[in-house]
Design a protein around this motif. Sequence first.
Motif, PDB file in Angstrom:
ATOM      1  N   ALA A 266       6.332   3.800   0.347  1.00 38.90           N
ATOM      2  CA  ALA A 266       6.103   2.702  -0.418  1.00 38.90           C
ATOM      3  C   ALA A 266       4.594   2.219   0.129  1.00 38.90           C
ATOM      4  CB  ALA A 266       6.474   1.568   0.478  1.00 38.90           C
TER       5      ALA A 266
ATOM      6  N   GLN B 121      10.260  10.820 -12.478  1.00 39.53           N
ATOM      7  CA  GLN B 121      11.283  12.125 -11.971  1.00 39.53           C
ATOM      8  C   GLN B 121      11.679  12.520 -13.245  1.00 39.53           C
ATOM      9  OE1 GLN B 121      13.985  11.133  -8.870  1.00 39.53           O
ATOM     10  NE2 GLN B 121      12.779   9.899  -8.011  1.00 39.53           N
TER      11      GLN B 121
ATOM     12  N   ALA C  88       8.577   9.347  -1.792  1.00 37.72           N
ATOM     13  CA  ALA C  88       7.268   9.342  -1.436  1.00 37.72           C
ATOM     14  C   ALA C  88       7.528   8.015  -1.285  1.00 37.72           C
ATOM     15  CB  ALA C  88       7.332   8.058  -3.334  1.00 37.72           C
TER      16      ALA C  88
ATOM     17  N   TYR D 205       8.974   5.765  -9.106  1.00 37.09           N
ATOM     18  CA  TYR D 205       8.846   6.980  -8.850  1.00 37.09           C
ATOM     19  C   TYR D 205      10.137   7.970  -9.432  1.00 37.09           C
ATOM     20  CZ  TYR D 205      10.231  10.409  -5.008  1.00 37.09           C
ATOM     21  OH  TYR D 205      10.609  11.117  -4.624  1.00 37.09           O
TER      22      TYR D 205
ATOM     23  N   TRP E 184       2.592   1.125  -6.855  1.00 37.50           N
ATOM     24  CA  TRP E 184       3.734   1.816  -7.531  1.00 37.50           C
ATOM     25  C   TRP E 184       5.003   1.169  -7.032  1.00 37.50           C
ATOM     26  CZ3 TRP E 184       0.587   3.779  -3.975  1.00 37.50           C
ATOM     27  CH2 TRP E 184       0.314   3.985  -3.129  1.00 37.50           C
ATOM     28  N   ASP E 185       6.339   1.915  -7.315  1.00 43.80           N
ATOM     29  CA  ASP E 185       7.951   1.049  -6.516  1.00 43.80           C
ATOM     30  C   ASP E 185       8.561   1.969  -7.152  1.00 43.80           C
ATOM     31  OD1 ASP E 185       8.504   0.451  -9.015  1.00 43.80           O
ATOM     32  OD2 ASP E 185       7.980  -1.838  -9.220  1.00 43.80           O
ATOM     33  N   GLU E 186       9.888   1.517  -6.313  1.00 34.10           N
ATOM     34  CA  GLU E 186      10.654   2.662  -7.023  1.00 34.10           C
ATOM     35  C   GLU E 186      11.315   2.785  -8.001  1.00 34.10           C
ATOM     36  OE1 GLU E 186      14.976   3.780  -4.738  1.00 34.10           O
ATOM     37  OE2 GLU E 186      13.718   2.293  -3.795  1.00 34.10           O
TER      38      GLU E 186
ATOM     39  N   ASN F 145      13.866  10.464  -3.089  1.00 43.50           N
ATOM     40  CA  ASN F 145      13.677  10.102  -2.207  1.00 43.50           C
ATOM     41  C   ASN F 145      12.755   9.096  -2.072  1.00 43.50           C
ATOM     42  OD1 ASN F 145      16.585   9.630  -0.671  1.00 43.50           O
ATOM     43  ND2 ASN F 145      15.897  11.935   0.270  1.00 43.50           N
ATOM     44  N   TYR F 146      12.974   7.381  -1.257  1.00 42.55           N
ATOM     45  CA  TYR F 146      11.828   6.385  -2.035  1.00 42.55           C
ATOM     46  C   TYR F 146      12.333   5.625  -0.873  1.00 42.55           C
ATOM     47  CZ  TYR F 146       8.663   2.610  -3.340  1.00 42.55           C
ATOM     48  OH  TYR F 146       7.386   1.943  -3.383  1.00 42.55           O
TER      49      TYR F 146
ATOM     50  N   GLU G  42      10.584   3.099   2.498  1.00 44.91           N
ATOM     51  CA  GLU G  42       9.924   2.137   2.505  1.00 44.91           C
ATOM     52  C   GLU G  42       9.382   1.635   4.200  1.00 44.91           C
ATOM     53  OE1 GLU G  42      11.331  -1.280   0.560  1.00 44.91           O
ATOM     54  OE2 GLU G  42      10.577  -1.170  -0.811  1.00 44.91           O
TER      55      GLU G  42
END
Length: 705
Positions: free
Chosen positions: A234, A280, A232, A276, A271-273, A70-71, A73
């Motif tokens: 943001a 993976q 992760a 990420y 970095w961003d989604e 999961n990402y 914010e």
Amino acid sequence: VIMDEFHYYSDPERGVAWQAPLLTLAHSRFLLISATLGETRFFERELERITSNECVTVSSTERPVPLEFNYIEDSLTETLGKLQASNQFPVYIVHFTQRSASETAQSLLSVNVCSKEEKAAITKELEGVGFTSPFGKEIKKLIRSGIGLHHAGLLPKYRVLIEKLAQKGMLKVICGTDTLGVGVNVPIRTVLFTQLCKYSGTKTGILTARDFHQISGRAGRKGFDDEGYVIALAPEHVIENKRLEAKAAADPKKKKKFVKRKPPERGFVHWDEQTYARLQSAPAEPLSSSFKVSHGMLLNVLSREGDGCAAMRQLIRDCHNTEHSKKSLRKQSFQLFRALVDRSIIEIMPPDSPQKLRVNVELQDDFSLNQVLSLYCIDTLGLLDTTAPDYELKLLSLVESILENPDIILRKQLDKAKSDKFAAMKAAGIEYDERIEELDKVEYPKPESEFIYETFNRFAAEHPWVGAENIKPKSIAREMFERYSSFADYIKLYGLMRAEGLLLRHLTNVYRFLEQSIPPAFKTEPVNEAITYIENLLRITDSSLLDEWNTLKDPDYKPSFDEPAPVKAGPIDITRDREAFTRLVRNEVFRFLRMLANKEYSEINESYDLNKLYPDAKWKHTELGNAMDAYYETHDWIRLDPAARNVANTRIIESDDRLTWTIEQTLVDPEALNDFLVIFELSIPEARESSSIQITPTSIRPSIA
């Protein structure tokens, strides 16, 4: 041969340890294991060539415990609240600096991550555990709240404690660097990345796929969980902007004034989604050879039975480096070999001898040269006057100059030097601008630096193998020995509470070099006293690194798992070698004097038997303080510098039956009156039986002319 964590093959410092067995053990079967091996065809070919057996790769991307990614914010505190509510504790919060890990742990003390019953269970588990170092109180406070802290700056005993408590499921949150979980099966349900970029030593970049998979793979351990979670966060400025935007959306006036937060200017890569998601699915990078030749390797290979030179040539020929690199290795190896022979460290044997080379028999049995610039140090020792009053201090400076810089400690030394200089200039009435200009010239302590730079430049010019290696003058172990500091004193002096482990490792490296690499001819009595001082300092603070080293040297060595004692415990008659025994006694005497000089009267009462000193007193530490008040009426302080520790100030009187020593120690003062004595008794049979020094103070009084 089972080689776990084989991805360390690429490690610049340790990779050679994973490669050497592949080059030399042709008659063995190998099992190479890693979750991030990457491309394996090269290793299949090499193993088949060396062992003449078929090599098979067994690979799978299926995990016994699946992971959910999961990402998020949201802020860290909000995220932890949600994880706790959804039963996703324990969580490992990953940082890439020790400082950020410590700061996060401290900030979470206000968050209730454990129930009252869970905290009571932790308190019970901690019974009998000593938190004796300056940072120990902070560690204890965190643990009792169910929060763990784990990074290389901590003392090893605290890291081991965190691992044990985590294995029992008692810690709900662990803040750490990527040190947790290597070789330890810690049940972590959730791994939470605070960032996806990391400083590599040269620049900041997005995590490698290997690093990402290694860290995220610690979530959801088999036997503990049905599912693991990897999260992760943001970047902080993105989270903050989202919060401010939501706040401004409800108020048109605020929306007009809204200014977006900017990302950090240094030490940050965005970095961003998508970043990420890419990590993976990315495969681990190919492993690259990091084989290199050192003095230590040459010493080990050349002193083998048979033809050590041929074995060394074979090792370089078979290593996995490029042909161009191998050519450089051959040249460097010959230069190193000539340097060892020229200094009689390696001896060439007669032609009819079954062994072509051997290590000089006059050197200690475990002699080694594990530091790159060991040979410079040994070469330069010959230029020192062993009879000089400061010889042992110069030797310590040489030893420290070839060791890696513990940067955090040196920065703290520099900060203190600047603060002291600034205060002195201000007191002298120097103008502000001039003070600031002078501060730019201040350095951390570098005793003997002129001598060290001059001799090293000459040595490097004569030895091309030195290459880009450089000398690093500093004074940490030397400064501690000059002050006769305790570990805690030095930590407090420079505010090194979060770097206790770093100081311990540096002192351990100094001790190992003094023990293993300084030839006996250079070990004078003052040098041996310095070695005894450092060894006892390590044992009192945290003996685990010494125990680990001794276990490697002696398989029958049995480390003590209790709190370290002032001297090594065990069934050894420490009185047999009178010189060594006297050093131990003097070391214990000066441990007492250091506490006396610091006015730690309560601590003395806890550590020493004061019944003979004050048999009728109820509050013995108070009586001791009163007695020392008489000393301080005519003296400013107690000196503990090398001159004050001269053997001339210690008088040992042996009883007629040789069962008791009376030790008369002169208190050396800055006024040079030296008119006070501390007198101790020591039972020789007790020392022999317990393998420890137990001195009993019997008198503190003016000396009689």
